[in-house]
Design a protein around this motif. Sequence first.
Motif, short mmCIF file in Angstrom:
data_model
loop_
_atom_site.label_atom_id
_atom_site.label_comp_id
_atom_site.label_asym_id
_atom_site.label_seq_id
_atom_site.Cartn_x
_atom_site.Cartn_y
_atom_site.Cartn_z
N ALA A 1 -16.30 0.01 3.88
CA ALA A 1 -16.01 -1.27 3.22
C ALA A 1 -15.07 -1.11 2.03
CB ALA A 1 -17.32 -1.91 2.75
N ASP A 2 -14.90 0.13 1.54
CA ASP A 2 -14.07 0.35 0.34
C ASP A 2 -12.68 0.89 0.67
OD1 ASP A 2 -16.26 -0.04 -1.79
OD2 ASP A 2 -17.15 1.42 -0.43
N ILE A 3 -12.37 1.06 1.95
CA ILE A 3 -11.08 1.65 2.32
C ILE A 3 -9.92 0.88 1.73
CG2 ILE A 3 -9.53 2.07 4.26
CD1 ILE A 3 -11.97 2.83 5.94
N GLY A 4 -9.97 -0.45 1.82
CA GLY A 4 -8.87 -1.29 1.33
C GLY A 4 -8.52 -1.03 -0.12
N ARG A 5 -9.55 -0.87 -0.97
CA ARG A 5 -9.31 -0.67 -2.39
C ARG A 5 -8.66 0.69 -2.67
NH1 ARG A 5 -14.34 -3.28 -2.59
NH2 ARG A 5 -15.48 -1.34 -2.80
N PHE A 6 -8.95 1.68 -1.82
CA PHE A 6 -8.41 3.02 -2.04
C PHE A 6 -6.96 3.16 -1.56
CE2 PHE A 6 -12.79 4.05 -2.77
CZ PHE A 6 -12.77 5.19 -3.57
N ILE A 7 -6.59 2.39 -0.53
CA ILE A 7 -5.26 2.60 0.06
C ILE A 7 -4.24 1.54 -0.32
CG2 ILE A 7 -6.28 3.83 2.02
CD1 ILE A 7 -5.73 1.34 3.72
N THR A 8 -4.65 0.50 -1.07
CA THR A 8 -3.71 -0.58 -1.41
C THR A 8 -2.51 -0.07 -2.19
OG1 THR A 8 -5.50 -2.22 -1.42
CG2 THR A 8 -3.48 -2.80 -2.58
N LEU A 9 -2.74 0.65 -3.28
CA LEU A 9 -1.63 1.15 -4.09
C LEU A 9 -0.76 2.15 -3.33
CD1 LEU A 9 -2.94 1.59 -7.75
CD2 LEU A 9 -1.09 0.13 -6.95
N PRO A 10 -1.34 3.14 -2.61
CA PRO A 10 -0.49 4.05 -1.82
C PRO A 10 0.38 3.32 -0.80
CG PRO A 10 -2.66 5.00 -2.05
CD PRO A 10 -2.74 3.62 -2.62
N LYS B 1 -5.89 9.40 0.04
CA LYS B 1 -6.71 8.31 -0.50
C LYS B 1 -7.59 7.69 0.57
CE LYS B 1 -5.29 8.79 -4.65
NZ LYS B 1 -6.21 9.42 -5.64
N LEU B 2 -7.14 7.70 1.83
CA LEU B 2 -7.99 7.24 2.93
C LEU B 2 -9.21 8.15 3.06
CD1 LEU B 2 -8.41 5.32 5.36
CD2 LEU B 2 -7.05 6.93 6.72
N ALA B 3 -8.99 9.46 2.97
CA ALA B 3 -10.12 10.41 3.00
C ALA B 3 -10.99 10.26 1.77
CB ALA B 3 -9.58 11.84 3.11
N ALA B 4 -10.38 9.92 0.62
CA ALA B 4 -11.15 9.76 -0.62
C ALA B 4 -12.14 8.62 -0.53
CB ALA B 4 -10.19 9.53 -1.79
N ALA B 5 -11.85 7.60 0.29
CA ALA B 5 -12.77 6.47 0.45
C ALA B 5 -14.12 6.93 1.01
CB ALA B 5 -12.15 5.41 1.36
N PHE B 6 -14.13 8.05 1.74
CA PHE B 6 -15.37 8.57 2.32
C PHE B 6 -15.90 9.77 1.54
CE2 PHE B 6 -12.97 6.53 5.68
CZ PHE B 6 -13.91 5.71 6.27
N ASN B 7 -15.24 10.11 0.43
CA ASN B 7 -15.65 11.28 -0.34
C ASN B 7 -15.74 10.98 -1.82
OD1 ASN B 7 -15.51 13.87 1.58
ND2 ASN B 7 -13.84 12.48 2.16
N THR B 8 -16.13 9.76 -2.16
CA THR B 8 -16.34 9.37 -3.55
C THR B 8 -17.80 9.00 -3.73
OG1 THR B 8 -14.07 8.57 -3.75
CG2 THR B 8 -15.67 7.73 -5.34
N ALA B 9 -18.49 9.70 -4.61
CA ALA B 9 -19.94 9.48 -4.74
C ALA B 9 -20.45 10.04 -6.06
CB ALA B 9 -20.67 10.14 -3.57
N LYS C 1 -13.77 6.65 -9.14
CA LYS C 1 -13.26 5.29 -9.01
C LYS C 1 -13.87 4.54 -7.83
CE LYS C 1 -8.74 6.53 -10.95
NZ LYS C 1 -7.28 6.56 -10.74
N GLY C 2 -13.92 3.21 -7.99
CA GLY C 2 -14.28 2.33 -6.87
C GLY C 2 -15.75 2.25 -6.54
N LEU C 3 -16.64 2.56 -7.49
CA LEU C 3 -18.08 2.50 -7.23
C LEU C 3 -18.61 1.08 -7.41
CD1 LEU C 3 -19.11 5.70 -9.22
CD2 LEU C 3 -18.97 5.50 -6.73
N ASN C 4 -19.66 0.75 -6.67
CA ASN C 4 -20.31 -0.54 -6.83
C ASN C 4 -20.98 -0.60 -8.21
OD1 ASN C 4 -22.90 -2.31 -6.66
ND2 ASN C 4 -21.66 -2.98 -4.94
#
Length: 506
Positions: free
Chosen positions: A353-362, A415-423, A485-488
Motif C-alpha cells: 500500500a506504500d509503494i506509491g509514496r516511495f516511488i513518486t519522486l524517483p 526505492k521500490l525495494a525500500a517500500a518492502f524494507n522499511t520498518a 520514512k513513510g511509516l503510519n
Amino acid sequence: MTKVQKIKAKGSRLKRFFSRRQHPIMILSYIAKYLWLLLIPLGKYLIATKFNFQDWIAANWVDILTLSVIIGYGFLRWVFIFFEIEEDCIVAHTGYFGVQKTRVYFSEMSSMSLCQGYVYRAIGACTLYIDTDAKSLQEADIKLNITQKQAMKIYEFATRKCRNMPKYIFNSKKSNLMIFSLLFSSTLSGVLLALTFIFEVYRIIGRETEEELFLRVNDELEKAASYIPKYLLVSALVVAGGWFISFMSNLMRHWNFSCTRCSDMLLIQSGKGTKRRHVLMRDRINYIDYQQSMLMKIFNICSVAVQCTGYGKRRLEISALIPITTNGRADVSIKMLMPGVPPERYDVRTGKADIGRFITLPIIFCFIPPAVYYLLKLYNPLKESEVLSFIDWDRDIKILAALSLIPLVWLLVVKLAAAFNTAVGFDNGHCTLSYCRFYRFHRTVVKLDRISKITITQNPMQKISRTCNLIIYTNSEKVSRHIVKGLNKKKITELLSECGYPFRDV
C-alpha cells in the motif's frame, strides 16, 4: 655510592626519561611544516659558495640561527610532551610545556587504536589513539606517537582482562574481502557510468579528424578543440586510477581482518600495509549497522559496521565489524560477538500500500533527462553553428540523456525495494530500524540507553496520507541520526507510547 653504581643510576634515569617520551620521529614532525622554508635557500647558497662554510655562515647567519631555533623548538616540544603508564590508566602531559594533563582510565575509554604504517614499522614507531565519550575533549582524547614496545605495553594493560578469558573469534575470508573492496571502492558501477559518459562527450567534441577541424575553425579554436579530448581522456584515466587506488587501499586495509570477543571488549586486527589494532568496549557501542547495496541485497550478502567513539573516524578508516559475509552468517557472527542483540523483528512496517509514496519522486526525476533532451532538440543555438556542424546533435544528446537516466532508473528500483524494507521494532532493550538512504539499505540496531532523542516529522503530503518520518538520534563525538520514512503515524505513536516514549498527536 661507587662509580659503577653512579653510572647505573644515570643510565636508569636516562632509560626512564626515554621510556616516557614519544618516539624521536616526533621532533621532525613538530618542525616539518617550518623546516622546508629555510632548507631550500640555505642549500642553494651552500652550493653557490662551493661548500665554503665560512662564507656560507657569514652570509646566512640569520637564516641559520632561525633554523636552529626551529629545531630547538621541536626538541623542546618532544622533551616537554611525555606520558606515564599506570596499571589502570594512562596520563598524557601535552601543551607547549607539558602543562595540560589528561588522565584516561582504561575502564572508561570507548576505544583504543594502534596504527603502524610502512615507515613507522621500519623505525619501530606506532601511533596510539585513546577515545572516550567525554564531550569536553576534542578529536582524540589522547594521541601519541610512541615506540612499538611502549604501544604494546599499553595495549597489554588495556586488555589484561582477556589474558585468561575465553575468546570468540570471527575471521573474514580473503575472497570475501576482495568482493568487499570492489563494492566499497567509490562504487564500481558509478565509475563505469562516469567513464562511459566521458567517452560519449569525447565523441561529440573530438571524433572529427584534425584535417576536418582545420577546415571549420580558426587557429585558436583548433588549439582548444585539440586540447579538450586530451583533457577528457586524462579525466577518464584519473577516475579509473582513483578507483583502482581506492580498491587496493580497501583491500590492504582489511586484509587479515579478525574480530575477537573477550570479556567486555572487541579486539579487531587488520591490515597488510598499515597494520591496525583496535580495542572497542562493547557497552560503549552506540549501534550496529547492517549495510547493503541493491546488488548485495539481491545476492544476500551484507557488511556490518559499528558506531563507537574513535573507531573508523580517522582518514581512510571504515568502522567495519564484519567487512562482508552472507546475511545468515552475519546474524550468527553478531550473536557470537555481541550477545544480547535481539533477532530481526518489527512492530511497524511498510508494504504494498506504500509503494506509491516511495516511488513518486524517483518517477518525477526520471522525466528530467527526456525533458531536457526535447528542450535541447527544439531549441539549441549551437546546433545551427557552422563551426560545429559536423556534430550529430540529436543522436549524441540522446545518448547523454540515456546515460543520465540510468542512475535515476536505478534509484526507482531501489526505492521500490525500500517500500518492502522499511520498518521499526522494539525488543529486549534495543530498537531495530530498517530503512533506505539514497542507494543503500540499512538495518540498524540501537541500544535504548544510547538513544539521545526521538522525533516524528511530517511534510504536507504526509499529513494527507497520515504517514510520518521517524528520526532517532544517537550522540557520541558527533550526532548521528537515522531517518525511517513513510511509516503510519498512528501505529508508530502507539508503539512509542508502549515503549515509554509518549508522543502527543498535534
